[in-house]
Write a protein that holds these residues in place. Structure first.
Motif, PDB file in Angstrom:
ATOM      1  N   ALA A   1     -33.959 -56.576  22.803  1.00  0.00           N
ATOM      2  CA  ALA A   1     -33.550 -57.953  23.096  1.00  0.00           C
ATOM      3  C   ALA A   1     -33.081 -58.654  21.827  1.00  0.00           C
ATOM      4  O   ALA A   1     -32.072 -59.378  21.827  1.00  0.00           O
ATOM      5  N   ASN A   2     -33.793 -58.436  20.726  1.00  0.00           N
ATOM      6  CA  ASN A   2     -33.407 -59.050  19.456  1.00  0.00           C
ATOM      7  C   ASN A   2     -32.117 -58.441  18.906  1.00  0.00           C
ATOM      8  O   ASN A   2     -31.308 -59.143  18.292  1.00  0.00           O
ATOM      9  N   GLN A   3     -31.923 -57.149  19.123  1.00  0.00           N
ATOM     10  CA  GLN A   3     -30.664 -56.515  18.723  1.00  0.00           C
ATOM     11  C   GLN A   3     -29.492 -57.176  19.440  1.00  0.00           C
ATOM     12  O   GLN A   3     -28.479 -57.517  18.832  1.00  0.00           O
ATOM     13  N   ALA A   4     -29.634 -57.341  20.741  1.00  0.00           N
ATOM     14  CA  ALA A   4     -28.571 -57.951  21.531  1.00  0.00           C
ATOM     15  C   ALA A   4     -28.327 -59.405  21.112  1.00  0.00           C
ATOM     16  O   ALA A   4     -27.184 -59.881  21.098  1.00  0.00           O
ATOM     17  N   LYS A   5     -29.415 -60.091  20.761  1.00  0.00           N
ATOM     18  CA  LYS A   5     -29.298 -61.497  20.375  1.00  0.00           C
ATOM     19  C   LYS A   5     -28.394 -61.664  19.154  1.00  0.00           C
ATOM     20  O   LYS A   5     -27.617 -62.632  19.068  1.00  0.00           O
ATOM     21  N   ILE A   6     -28.476 -60.728  18.214  1.00  0.00           N
ATOM     22  CA  ILE A   6     -27.642 -60.803  17.003  1.00  0.00           C
ATOM     23  C   ILE A   6     -26.168 -60.810  17.391  1.00  0.00           C
ATOM     24  O   ILE A   6     -25.367 -61.607  16.880  1.00  0.00           O
ATOM     25  N   SER A   7     -25.793 -59.929  18.319  1.00  0.00           N
ATOM     26  CA  SER A   7     -24.396 -59.859  18.756  1.00  0.00           C
ATOM     27  C   SER A   7     -24.006 -61.104  19.553  1.00  0.00           C
ATOM     28  O   SER A   7     -22.882 -61.610  19.427  1.00  0.00           O
ATOM     29  N   ARG A   8     -24.923 -61.589  20.377  1.00  0.00           N
ATOM     30  CA  ARG A   8     -24.625 -62.779  21.178  1.00  0.00           C
ATOM     31  C   ARG A   8     -24.358 -63.994  20.289  1.00  0.00           C
ATOM     32  O   ARG A   8     -23.413 -64.754  20.526  1.00  0.00           O
ATOM     33  N   VAL A   9     -25.190 -64.171  19.280  1.00  0.00           N
ATOM     34  CA  VAL A   9     -25.028 -65.305  18.362  1.00  0.00           C
ATOM     35  C   VAL A   9     -23.703 -65.202  17.618  1.00  0.00           C
ATOM     36  O   VAL A   9     -22.954 -66.182  17.498  1.00  0.00           O
ATOM     37  N   PHE A  10     -23.390 -63.999  17.133  1.00  0.00           N
ATOM     38  CA  PHE A  10     -22.146 -63.788  16.393  1.00  0.00           C
ATOM     39  C   PHE A  10     -20.934 -64.047  17.287  1.00  0.00           C
ATOM     40  O   PHE A  10     -19.967 -64.701  16.876  1.00  0.00           O
ATOM     41  N   ALA A  11     -21.005 -63.543  18.517  1.00  0.00           N
ATOM     42  CA  ALA A  11     -19.883 -63.717  19.443  1.00  0.00           C
ATOM     43  C   ALA A  11     -19.644 -65.197  19.750  1.00  0.00           C
ATOM     44  O   ALA A  11     -18.489 -65.644  19.837  1.00  0.00           O
ATOM     45  N   LYS A  12     -20.716 -65.943  19.876  1.00  0.00           N
ATOM     46  CA  LYS A  12     -20.581 -67.376  20.157  1.00  0.00           C
ATOM     47  C   LYS A  12     -20.041 -68.123  18.946  1.00  0.00           C
ATOM     48  O   LYS A  12     -19.158 -68.989  19.073  1.00  0.00           O
ATOM     49  N   GLU A  13     -20.529 -67.784  17.773  1.00  0.00           N
ATOM     50  CA  GLU A  13     -20.072 -68.453  16.550  1.00  0.00           C
ATOM     51  C   GLU A  13     -18.577 -68.242  16.329  1.00  0.00           C
ATOM     52  O   GLU A  13     -17.875 -69.144  15.869  1.00  0.00           O
ATOM     53  N   HIS A  14     -18.101 -67.051  16.652  1.00  0.00           N
ATOM     54  CA  HIS A  14     -16.705 -66.710  16.395  1.00  0.00           C
ATOM     55  C   HIS A  14     -15.824 -66.844  17.636  1.00  0.00           C
ATOM     56  O   HIS A  14     -14.662 -66.426  17.610  1.00  0.00           O
ATOM     57  N   LYS A  15     -16.419 -67.426  18.690  1.00  0.00           N
ATOM     58  CA  LYS A  15     -15.670 -67.630  19.945  1.00  0.00           C
ATOM     59  C   LYS A  15     -14.960 -66.346  20.377  1.00  0.00           C
ATOM     60  O   LYS A  15     -13.760 -66.346  20.717  1.00  0.00           O
ATOM     61  N   LEU A  16     -15.711 -65.263  20.354  1.00  0.00           N
ATOM     62  CA  LEU A  16     -15.148 -63.946  20.629  1.00  0.00           C
ATOM     63  C   LEU A  16     -14.740 -63.830  22.091  1.00  0.00           C
ATOM     64  O   LEU A  16     -15.555 -63.992  22.999  1.00  0.00           O
ATOM     65  N   LYS A  17     -13.470 -63.542  22.320  1.00  0.00           N
ATOM     66  CA  LYS A  17     -12.942 -63.450  23.678  1.00  0.00           C
ATOM     67  C   LYS A  17     -13.423 -62.178  24.384  1.00  0.00           C
ATOM     68  O   LYS A  17     -13.705 -62.193  25.591  1.00  0.00           O
ATOM     69  N   ASN A  18     -13.521 -61.102  23.632  1.00  0.00           N
ATOM     70  CA  ASN A  18     -13.864 -59.807  24.222  1.00  0.00           C
ATOM     71  C   ASN A  18     -15.327 -59.454  23.956  1.00  0.00           C
ATOM     72  O   ASN A  18     -15.644 -58.509  23.233  1.00  0.00           O
ATOM     73  N   PHE A  19     -16.191 -60.238  24.563  1.00  0.00           N
ATOM     74  CA  PHE A  19     -17.630 -60.004  24.472  1.00  0.00           C
ATOM     75  C   PHE A  19     -18.154 -59.748  25.879  1.00  0.00           C
ATOM     76  O   PHE A  19     -17.923 -60.551  26.784  1.00  0.00           O
TER      77      PHE A  19
END
Length: 419
Positions: free
Chosen positions: A75-93
């Motif tokens: 869950a914490n591994q996934a959270k790192i990617s989720r936070v990064f994707a939100k910060e960078h407004k990642l379209k392909n997440f």
């Protein structure tokens, strides 16, 4: 000088003619990360001081190994990617809202196209070569470099020309072809080389077959696998909203290859890779003679979790019942495949036969969850690796096979010939 398809893809990308052996810096069309490897890439990205992605539309994160999370760590591994994707407004997440195994999901979304240069921090990124692209796995820090700069360094690989002849018989699939190739070459027989699949067999192979073949090129040590664009590729892409215009390349007739491997597919029977290497291939007729009792049958993964695999399995399982001593686990590769399989009635057949269907995940394939093997258990599996402890206990055994073999074996309780 004549060129292979791989040399032409790199030449177009860097604006000059290149040949095998050259070391080049090349822009990348799609960088792919997942929930296991991307946190390391993100850490390196942040440590570099970078503030933005060089090519945000060319970066995808797919949470596919341990999603939904199996424990606190995942869950914490996934959270790192989720936070990064939100910060960078990642379209392909892609997470639970639109989930799938990365090497099935991205082609489905039209995010990888013919002529691309693609990298991913996952060894089976070579799957996308089935679309006529150069696609390969790299490490997480290599991924970070591409996130920061938009490109990376490559040594242009030599190519092995695999000439496949004849139409495959019923229940002989792309999985069997690649297992036979790995048997002939060995697990290191194509180190840092491209397996270029050609010949009269290719028009007989659907995209499911082709993805399976390119997916397992790495199991022969290859840098990539590739199949040239044709009418089958065109039909697969016809309903996709493609991220880029395809760039079509074909090898020259007099292109230079480091090796040519010829295989008569017309006489090939289903191949079973015995433990503990994908190269330990044997014809299914031998496996029948060896009378191998199984505890689990698994159909799924980035290798064989596509709609065609579920269709094959349902046709074999219809009106039958899974053996009382066997667990049948089916993992569709994407939610779209899962929905379509339900619409077509495949899942009702599988469930009525005694199978269990999981969400799309890589979990069982790498021994993470959703299908762990216990001590001394044996599994027939459509996954891509059968190393010691790959799907669970180190005393367990995994036999690699196509979906038809896995389905019929689930019914009989022994590895069985589906023909």
């Amino acid at each position: 000088m004549a060129q292979t398809i791989t040399e032409k893809i790199f030449s177009q990308h860097i604006g000059r003619t290149v040949h095998a052996g050259e070391i080049i810096r090349c822009d990348i069309d799609m960088v792919i990360g997942n929930d296991i490897t991307t946190p390391i890439s993100i850490s390196s990205f942040n440590l570099s001081g970078a503030k933005k992605l060089a090519n945000p539309d060319g970066f995808s994160i797919v949470l596919d190994h341990f999603i939904p999370a199996k424990d606190i760590a995942s869950a914490n591994q996934a959270k790192i990617s989720r936070v990064f994707a939100k910060e960078h407004k990642l379209k392909n997440f892609f997470d639970e809202k639109d989930m799938g195994i990365e090497h099935a999901l991205l082609p489905e979304k039209g995010l990888v196209v013919p002529g691309d240069v693609i990298i991913g921090a996952d060894s089976h990124t070579c799957t996308h070569g089935a679309l006529g692209a150069f696609s390969t796995g790299m490490g997480s820090t290599d991924l970070a470099f591409a996130m920061i700069t938009g490109g990376n360094w490559f040594k242009v690989p030599e190519s092995i020309k695999v000439v496949l002849s004849g139409a495959p018989k019923e229940h002989t699939t792309g999985k069997d072809i690649i297992l036979e190739i790995i048997r002939l070459l060995g697990v290191d027989g194509a180190l840092y080389q491209t397996l270029e699949f050609t010949g009269t067999t290719i028009p007989h192979l659907n995209m499911d077959d082709r993805f399976s073949m390119c997916n397992m090129a790495i199991e022969a040590g290859a840098k990539s696998g590739i199949i040239a664009y044709d009418d089958v590729t065109k039909e697969f892409l016809s309903d996709k909203n493609l991220a880029r215009e395809p760039r079509i390349h074909y090898s020259d007739d007099d292109a230079v290859y480091c090796k040519v491997l010829e295989i008569d597919v017309a006489n090939l029977e289903p191949v079973i890779a015995y433990p503990f290497l994908p190269s330990n291939g044997h014809p299914v007729s031998q496996a029948v003679t060896d009378h191998i009792k199984i505890d689990q049958a698994f159909i799924g993964s980035c290798t064989n979790g596509r709609l065609g695999d579920l269709k094959i399995a349902s046709e074999i399982l219809k009106g039958k019942r899974v053996h009382e001593d066997v667990r049948l686990i089916v993992t569709p590769a994407t939610q779209r495949i899962l929905k379509e399989a339900y619409r077509l009635g495949y899942m009702d057949i599988i469930i009525d036969a005694g199978g269990v269907v999981s969400n799309p995940t890589c979990g069982a394939c790498l021994g993470g969850y959703m299908g762990i093997l216990g001590d001394n258990e044996k599994a027939i599996s459509t996954t891509n690796r059968n190393f010691v402890g790959r799907m669970g206990s180190r005393s367990s055994e995994v036999y690699l096979a196509n979906s038809a073999v896995a389905a019929i074996s689930a019914i009989t309780g022994y590895i069985t010939d589906p023909r």
